[in-house]
Design a protein around this motif. Structure first.
Motif, PDB file in Angstrom:
ATOM      1  N   LEU A 174     -23.364  13.201 -76.740  1.00 35.76           N
ATOM      2  CA  LEU A 174     -24.323  12.009 -76.772  1.00 35.76           C
ATOM      3  C   LEU A 174     -23.495  10.867 -77.497  1.00 35.76           C
ATOM      4  N   ILE A 175     -22.806  11.382 -78.630  1.00 31.85           N
ATOM      5  CA  ILE A 175     -22.226  10.191 -79.513  1.00 31.85           C
ATOM      6  C   ILE A 175     -21.018  10.016 -78.759  1.00 31.85           C
ATOM      7  N   ALA A 176     -20.141  10.846 -78.317  1.00 33.31           N
ATOM      8  CA  ALA A 176     -18.697  10.787 -77.458  1.00 33.31           C
ATOM      9  C   ALA A 176     -18.980   9.703 -76.414  1.00 33.31           C
ATOM     10  N   THR A 177     -20.005   9.999 -75.690  1.00 38.38           N
ATOM     11  CA  THR A 177     -20.136   9.366 -74.164  1.00 38.38           C
ATOM     12  C   THR A 177     -20.650   7.813 -74.567  1.00 38.38           C
ATOM     13  N   TYR A 178     -21.768   7.824 -75.767  1.00 37.81           N
ATOM     14  CA  TYR A 178     -22.088   6.541 -75.887  1.00 37.81           C
ATOM     15  C   TYR A 178     -20.947   5.616 -76.699  1.00 37.81           C
ATOM     16  N   ALA A 179     -20.166   6.270 -77.508  1.00 39.67           N
ATOM     17  CA  ALA A 179     -18.960   5.534 -77.959  1.00 39.67           C
ATOM     18  C   ALA A 179     -18.105   4.943 -76.883  1.00 39.67           C
ATOM     19  N   GLY A 180     -17.910   5.770 -75.784  1.00 38.17           N
ATOM     20  CA  GLY A 180     -17.130   5.223 -74.520  1.00 38.17           C
ATOM     21  C   GLY A 180     -17.758   4.360 -73.871  1.00 38.17           C
ATOM     22  N   SER A 181     -19.033   4.348 -73.855  1.00 40.51           N
ATOM     23  CA  SER A 181     -19.832   3.449 -73.070  1.00 40.51           C
ATOM     24  C   SER A 181     -19.835   1.923 -73.545  1.00 40.51           C
ATOM     25  N   ILE A 182     -19.655   1.885 -74.909  1.00 43.41           N
ATOM     26  CA  ILE A 182     -19.634   0.467 -75.699  1.00 43.41           C
ATOM     27  C   ILE A 182     -18.259   0.244 -75.789  1.00 43.41           C
ATOM     28  N   SER A 183     -17.126   0.935 -75.519  1.00 45.02           N
ATOM     29  CA  SER A 183     -15.831   0.433 -75.593  1.00 45.02           C
ATOM     30  C   SER A 183     -15.066  -0.064 -74.554  1.00 45.02           C
ATOM     31  N   SER A 184     -13.907  -0.671 -74.782  1.00 42.05           N
ATOM     32  CA  SER A 184     -13.302  -1.435 -73.714  1.00 42.05           C
ATOM     33  C   SER A 184     -11.793  -1.096 -74.068  1.00 42.05           C
ATOM     34  N   LEU A 185     -10.881  -1.287 -72.933  1.00 46.56           N
ATOM     35  CA  LEU A 185      -9.363  -1.264 -73.451  1.00 46.56           C
ATOM     36  C   LEU A 185      -9.035  -2.493 -74.600  1.00 46.56           C
ATOM     37  N   GLU A 186      -9.860  -3.740 -74.448  1.00 46.45           N
ATOM     38  CA  GLU A 186      -9.556  -4.575 -75.497  1.00 46.45           C
ATOM     39  C   GLU A 186     -10.210  -4.314 -76.844  1.00 46.45           C
ATOM     40  N   ASN A 187     -11.240  -3.501 -76.690  1.00 45.77           N
ATOM     41  CA  ASN A 187     -12.103  -3.160 -78.040  1.00 45.77           C
ATOM     42  C   ASN A 187     -12.478  -1.506 -77.932  1.00 45.77           C
ATOM     43  N   PRO A 188     -11.337  -0.800 -78.344  1.00 43.81           N
ATOM     44  CA  PRO A 188     -11.264   0.675 -78.298  1.00 43.81           C
ATOM     45  C   PRO A 188     -11.897   1.311 -79.749  1.00 43.81           C
ATOM     46  N   LYS A 189     -12.421   0.267 -80.713  1.00 45.66           N
ATOM     47  CA  LYS A 189     -12.646   0.687 -81.978  1.00 45.66           C
ATOM     48  C   LYS A 189     -14.072   1.650 -81.766  1.00 45.66           C
TER      49      LYS A 189
END
Length: 219
Positions: A174-189
Motif C-alpha cells: 500500500l505504501i509503495a504503490t501509493y508513493a509511486g502513484s503520486i510520484s513523477s519523473l519530475e518529482n520522484p520524492k
C-alpha cells in the motif's frame, strides 16, 4: 537456532546468486523493468497488470527489484489498482514457494541437516521465531522468499503463514504503490521518501526483535 540460520543462509545465498546472475546478464535491471512497463502501457493497461504480476511472481525463482516494481505499479496503474496488482503478484510467489517447500522442503532440510535432533530443533526454532521473521521479512531483499520456503518446509499451517505474510506485505504494498502513484519523473520524492520510510520502519523492527532475543537469552 543455528540449524535454522544455516538453512536460511543457504537458501538466501541461492536466491542471491540468481539476482547477481540477472545483473551480470543485464536482464532484470531497474531500467529494463521500467522499459517493459512503458512498452506495456503503450499497448494496453492490462498488459501492465500482467507484466507486474509476472515479474513479482518470478521473484520466487529469479530475484527482481521488488520494491521498484511495486512503486512503478503505482506509477503506471495508479492507486489502488497498482496495490491490488502488486499484492496479487507477491502473494502468488509466496504461496507457490510455500507449496513447493511443503511438498519437497523436508528432503532438502534432511540433505542439509543430517542429525534428526537438529532438524527437530530447527522446526521448533522456526515455530517460535517464524511469525516475526515473516512479518519483518520485507526489511531486506530475498528474506520474504526464504521465509516462505521455511514456512512450507516446517509445515507451518497455511492459514498462519497467510496471516503473517499479509501483515508483512499488505502495508508494504500500500505504501509503495501509493508513493509511486503520486510520484513523477519530475518529482520522484514521494517514491524516495516511501522507500526510506518502509526500510527504516522494518529495520527498527528487526533491531527490536534481535534485542528482545538477546534479553530472553540472558533471562
Amino acid at each position: 537456532m543455528k540449524s535454522l540460520l544455516k538453512v536460511m543462509l543457504i537458501l538466501g545465498a541461492i536466491f542471491a546468486s540468481t539476482f547477481i546472475l540477472g545483473r551480470v546478464l543485464g536482464i532484470l535491471t531497474v531500467e529494463n523493468v521500467q522499459f517493459w512497463l512503458e512498452q506495456a502501457q503503450t499497448v494496453d493497461p492490462l498488459y501492465v497488470i500482467g507484466t507486474v504480476v509476472l515479474l513479482l511472481f518470478i521473484d520466487l525463482f529469479v530475484a527482481v527489484p521488488t520494491l521498484t516494481i511495486m512503486i512503478l505499479a503505482g506509477y503506471f496503474l495508479g492507486f489502488p489498482a497498482g496495490a491490488a496488482t502488486a499484492f496479487t503478484g507477491s502473494a502468488m510467489a509466496a504461496f507457490a514457494g510455500y507449496g513447493l517447500s511443503r511438498k519437497w522442503g523436508d528432503r532438502a532440510i534432511g540433505f542439509l541437516i543430517k542429525d534428526e535432533k537438529q532438524r527437530t530443533e530447527l522446526e521448533e526454532a522456526f515455530y517460535r521465531n517464524g511469525p516475526v521473521m515473516i512479518t519483518l521479512s520485507r526489511a531486506a531483499p530475498i528474506v520474504t522468499e526464504v521465509t516462505a520456503c521455511m514456512a512450507g518446509a516446517t509445515r507451518m499451517p497455511f492459514w498462519r503463514y497467510v496471516l503473517f505474510f499479509s501483515i508483512s506485505t499488505l502495508p508494504y504494498v500500500l505504501i509503495a504503490t501509493y508513493a509511486g502513484s503520486i510520484s513523477s519523473l519530475e518529482n520522484p520524492k514521494p517514491a524516495i521518501f516511501g522507500m526510506l520510510f518502509l526500510y527504516l520502519s522494518l529495520w527498527i523492527g528487526w533491531f527490536l526483535f534481535r534485542r528482545s532475543q538477546g534479553m530472553t537469552k540472558r533471562v
